[in-house]
Scaffold this motif. Structure first.
Motif, PDB file in Angstrom:
ATOM      1  N   MET A 192      59.039  19.892  42.540  1.00 34.43           N
ATOM      2  CA  MET A 192      59.271  18.441  42.468  1.00 34.43           C
ATOM      3  C   MET A 192      59.052  17.944  41.040  1.00 34.43           C
ATOM      4  N   ASN A 193      58.038  18.493  40.361  1.00 36.27           N
ATOM      5  CA  ASN A 193      57.780  18.055  38.977  1.00 36.27           C
ATOM      6  C   ASN A 193      58.952  18.396  38.063  1.00 36.27           C
ATOM      7  N   ALA A 194      59.547  19.564  38.292  1.00 35.12           N
ATOM      8  CA  ALA A 194      60.695  19.956  37.466  1.00 35.12           C
ATOM      9  C   ALA A 194      61.858  18.989  37.697  1.00 35.12           C
ATOM     10  N   ALA A 195      61.989  18.494  38.932  1.00 38.95           N
ATOM     11  CA  ALA A 195      63.065  17.533  39.240  1.00 38.95           C
ATOM     12  C   ALA A 195      62.784  16.188  38.559  1.00 38.95           C
ATOM     13  N   ILE A 196      61.526  15.751  38.605  1.00 36.92           N
ATOM     14  CA  ILE A 196      61.166  14.478  37.957  1.00 36.92           C
ATOM     15  C   ILE A 196      61.467  14.575  36.461  1.00 36.92           C
ATOM     16  N   ARG A 197      61.080  15.706  35.878  1.00 43.21           N
ATOM     17  CA  ARG A 197      61.313  15.928  34.437  1.00 43.21           C
ATOM     18  C   ARG A 197      62.806  15.816  34.104  1.00 43.21           C
ATOM     19  N   ALA A 198      63.633  16.440  34.946  1.00 43.23           N
ATOM     20  CA  ALA A 198      65.080  16.422  34.680  1.00 43.23           C
ATOM     21  C   ALA A 198      65.637  15.004  34.813  1.00 43.23           C
ATOM     22  N   VAL A 199      65.134  14.252  35.781  1.00 39.14           N
ATOM     23  CA  VAL A 199      65.610  12.870  35.977  1.00 39.14           C
ATOM     24  C   VAL A 199      65.236  12.031  34.750  1.00 39.14           C
ATOM     25  N   VAL A 200      63.978  12.127  34.333  1.00 38.10           N
ATOM     26  CA  VAL A 200      63.508  11.301  33.200  1.00 38.10           C
ATOM     27  C   VAL A 200      64.282  11.669  31.932  1.00 38.10           C
ATOM     28  N   ARG A 201      64.390  12.954  31.668  1.00 38.46           N
ATOM     29  CA  ARG A 201      65.022  13.367  30.394  1.00 38.46           C
ATOM     30  C   ARG A 201      66.520  13.069  30.381  1.00 38.46           C
ATOM     31  N   THR A 202      67.183  13.252  31.529  1.00 40.81           N
ATOM     32  CA  THR A 202      68.626  12.938  31.568  1.00 40.81           C
ATOM     33  C   THR A 202      68.817  11.427  31.385  1.00 40.81           C
ATOM     34  N   GLY A 203      67.940  10.647  32.034  1.00 40.74           N
ATOM     35  CA  GLY A 203      68.035   9.191  31.893  1.00 40.74           C
ATOM     36  C   GLY A 203      67.819   8.749  30.458  1.00 40.74           C
TER      37      GLY A 203
ATOM     38  N   MET B  42      58.494   5.279  32.466  1.00 39.10           N
ATOM     39  CA  MET B  42      58.223   6.664  32.054  1.00 39.10           C
ATOM     40  C   MET B  42      58.918   6.990  30.732  1.00 39.10           C
ATOM     41  N   GLN B  43      58.213   7.780  29.926  1.00 37.90           N
ATOM     42  CA  GLN B  43      58.765   8.267  28.655  1.00 37.90           C
ATOM     43  C   GLN B  43      58.977   9.777  28.799  1.00 37.90           C
ATOM     44  N   THR B  44      59.689  10.355  27.851  1.00 39.82           N
ATOM     45  CA  THR B  44      59.905  11.812  27.938  1.00 39.82           C
ATOM     46  C   THR B  44      58.573  12.565  27.860  1.00 39.82           C
ATOM     47  N   THR B  45      57.611  12.007  27.134  1.00 32.80           N
ATOM     48  CA  THR B  45      56.320  12.706  27.000  1.00 32.80           C
ATOM     49  C   THR B  45      55.537  12.734  28.326  1.00 32.80           C
ATOM     50  N   ASP B  46      55.834  11.786  29.220  1.00 35.66           N
ATOM     51  CA  ASP B  46      55.149  11.795  30.531  1.00 35.66           C
ATOM     52  C   ASP B  46      55.492  13.044  31.329  1.00 35.66           C
ATOM     53  N   VAL B  47      56.617  13.662  30.990  1.00 40.32           N
ATOM     54  CA  VAL B  47      57.043  14.832  31.771  1.00 40.32           C
ATOM     55  C   VAL B  47      56.932  16.132  30.967  1.00 40.32           C
ATOM     56  N   SER B  48      56.178  16.086  29.863  1.00 42.57           N
ATOM     57  CA  SER B  48      55.946  17.314  29.092  1.00 42.57           C
ATOM     58  C   SER B  48      54.998  18.214  29.869  1.00 42.57           C
ATOM     59  N   ASN B  49      55.225  19.500  29.785  1.00 41.82           N
ATOM     60  CA  ASN B  49      54.288  20.475  30.342  1.00 41.82           C
ATOM     61  C   ASN B  49      54.083  20.355  31.855  1.00 41.82           C
ATOM     62  N   ILE B  50      55.132  19.934  32.577  1.00 40.32           N
ATOM     63  CA  ILE B  50      54.977  19.844  34.039  1.00 40.32           C
ATOM     64  C   ILE B  50      55.966  20.741  34.782  1.00 40.32           C
ATOM     65  N   ILE B  51      56.941  21.324  34.079  1.00 36.73           N
ATOM     66  CA  ILE B  51      57.993  22.085  34.781  1.00 36.73           C
ATOM     67  C   ILE B  51      57.386  23.243  35.587  1.00 36.73           C
ATOM     68  N   GLN B  52      56.254  23.754  35.129  1.00 40.20           N
ATOM     69  CA  GLN B  52      55.642  24.927  35.770  1.00 40.20           C
ATOM     70  C   GLN B  52      54.562  24.550  36.783  1.00 40.20           C
TER      71      GLN B  52
END
Ligand code: F6P
Length: 327
Positions: free
Chosen positions: A19-30, A55-65
Motif C-alpha cells: 500500500m505504501n508503494a501505491a501511495i508513493r506512486a500516486v503522490v509522485r505522479t501527481g 503531501m509532498q514528494t518527501t512524505d513518501v521517501s523511503n516507504i516503498i519497502q
C-alpha cells in the motif's frame, strides 16, 4: 483531459503490503503533473473527520519497502450511514478536494459505490488486499507477499511436523476467499487444502488421513482457509482428533503476520504501476473505475462491476491439479 488540480488519496479496510508503494506512486505522479495531493488518514473515517493533509514528494521517501500504510487505515461503520457520507462529502468540499484515489479491497469499493450513488466526485480505485477476491485484476497489492509469508511459515511447520510425526492443520487468511490457501498449499505440497468456495467433504479428508496412516506416511499438512464450511484450524483439528484419537494433531493459525512485512518485489512493481495508472486516469477524465492488471496490461473496470456478488471464481483446473498432486 480533466481540469482537476487537487486529489485526495486514502487507504481503507485491511492493510496489505505494498500500500505504501501505491501511495508513493500516486503522490509522485501527481506532483510530476503539478497536481496537489492530499493524504486522508484512516480511510473513510478520516474523510468524515477531516483528517486531511497536503503531501509532498518527501512524505513518501523511503516507504516503498515498508509494510502497513503511512496513511493508516480503518473499517468505518459511520461511512455506511447517510449522515456519515454527508459529513465526508462536506469535508472534501471544505478541503477543495476534486477527485479521489481509493486504495483498498472489497469493502472499500462497496463503500465507494454506495457513496457515489449519492455524491458526484471523480474517483479511481486501486486494488489493495491480501485476499485477491476482486474482479478486474489478475493480482491485488499484498497478495503475493501474504502468500510468501504463509509459505515460509508452512515450510517451517513441516520441519517440526516431520520431526514429531505430527499432523498439522494450518489456517491462513482470506476472509471468504481461498486464494491464499490454494496458492500457499500448492507451494508447500500440502496433503489437503480446504477453501470456502468448495464444499468440504470431511469424510474424504478423513479417508485420506486414514490411507496415509496405513501406508506409514507420518507427516500430513492440511491448509484451511478461515471461514471454511467446518470453521478454521481448531475445528478441523477437533474433528480429526475425535475420529483418530491416537494421532498427534496440532492446529496453527497464521493470522495477521500475513498482513505485515516488507512487500515482495512484485507487489512493489504492481503498486507502482497501479498508482501511476490511477492518477493518469483521473487526468485523462476516466473515473468511477478500479485500475487493475490483466494479462500484463493496465485495465479499468467500473466500480459497479467490481462489487458484483460472485464475480470472481477459483479456477477448476487448479482444484483438479491439487487433487492429482496430493496422491
Ligand atoms: O481482508 C483482509 C483480511 O486480512 C482478511 O483476510 C481477514 O478475514 C480480515 O482482513 C481480518 O480483518 P481484521 O484485521 O479487521 O480482523
Amino acid at each position: 483531459m480533466s481540469s482537476i488540480k487537487n486529489i485526495g488519496v486514502l487507504t481503507s479496510g485491511g492493510d496489505s503490503p505494498g500500500m505504501n508503494a501505491a501511495i508513493r506512486a500516486v503522490v509522485r505522479t501527481g506532483v510530476y503533473h503539478d497536481l496537489e495531493i492530499f493524504g486522508i488518514r484512516r480511510g473513510y473515517q478520516g474523510m468524515i473527520e477531516g483528517d486531511i493533509f497536503k503531501m509532498q514528494t518527501t512524505d513518501v521517501s523511503n516507504i516503498i519497502q515498508r509494510g502497513g500504510t503511512i496513511l493508516k487505515t480503518a473499517r468505518s461503520k459511520e461511512f455506511m450511514t447517510n449522515a456519515g457520507m454527508e459529513k465526508a462529502y462536506a469535508q472534501l468540499k471544505k478541503h477543495n478536494i476534486e477527485a479521489l484515489v481509493l486504495i483498498g479491497g472489497d469493502g472499500t469499493f462497496r463503500g465507494a459505490a454506495h457513496f457515489f450513488e449519492n455524491y458526484t466526485i471523480p474517483a479511481v480505485g486501486i486494488p489493495g488486499t491480501i485476499d485477491k477476491d476482486l474482479v478486474g485484476t489478475d493480482f491485488t497489492i499484498g497478495f503475493d507477499t501474504a502468500v510468501n509469508t504463509a509459505v515460509e511459515a508452512i515450510d517451517k511447520i513441516r520441519d517440526t511436523a516431520e520431526a514429531h510425526d505430527r499432523l498439522f492443520v494450518v489456517e491462513v487468511m482470506g476472509r471468504d476467499a481461498g486464494y491464499i490457501a490454494i496458492n500457499s498449499g500448492i507451494a508447500c505440497g500440502a496433503e489437503d487444502i480446504l477453501i470456502p468456495e468448495q464444499i468440504t467433504d470431511i469424510n474424504e479428508v478423513l479417508a485420506r488421513i486414514d490411507y496415509d496412516e496405513r501406508r506409514k506416511k507420518t507427516v500430513h499438512i492440511i491448509v484451511v482457509a478461515e471461514h471454511d464450511d467446518y470453521g478454521g484450524a481448531k475445528e478441523v483439528k477437533d474433528i480429526i482428533t475425535s475420529r483418530f484419537p491416537s494421532l498427534d494433531v496440532r492446529a496453527c493459525v497464521l493470522g495477521h503476520i500475513q498482513r505485515g512485512g516488507a512487500p515482495s518485489y512484485s507487489d512493489r512493481v504492481l503498486a507502482s504501476r497501479l498508482g501511476f495508472a490511477a492518477v493518469n486516469a483521473l487526468i485523462a477524465g476516466t473515473t468511477q473505475v478500479m485500475t487493475g492488471i490483466i494479462n500484463g496490461k493496465v485495465v479499468y473496470t467500473p466500480f459497479k462491476e467490481i462489487v458484483k456478488d460472485g464475480g470472481y471464481a477459483i479456477d477448476n483446473d487448479m482444484l483438479e491439479m491439487i487433487r492429482v498432486l496430493s496422491v
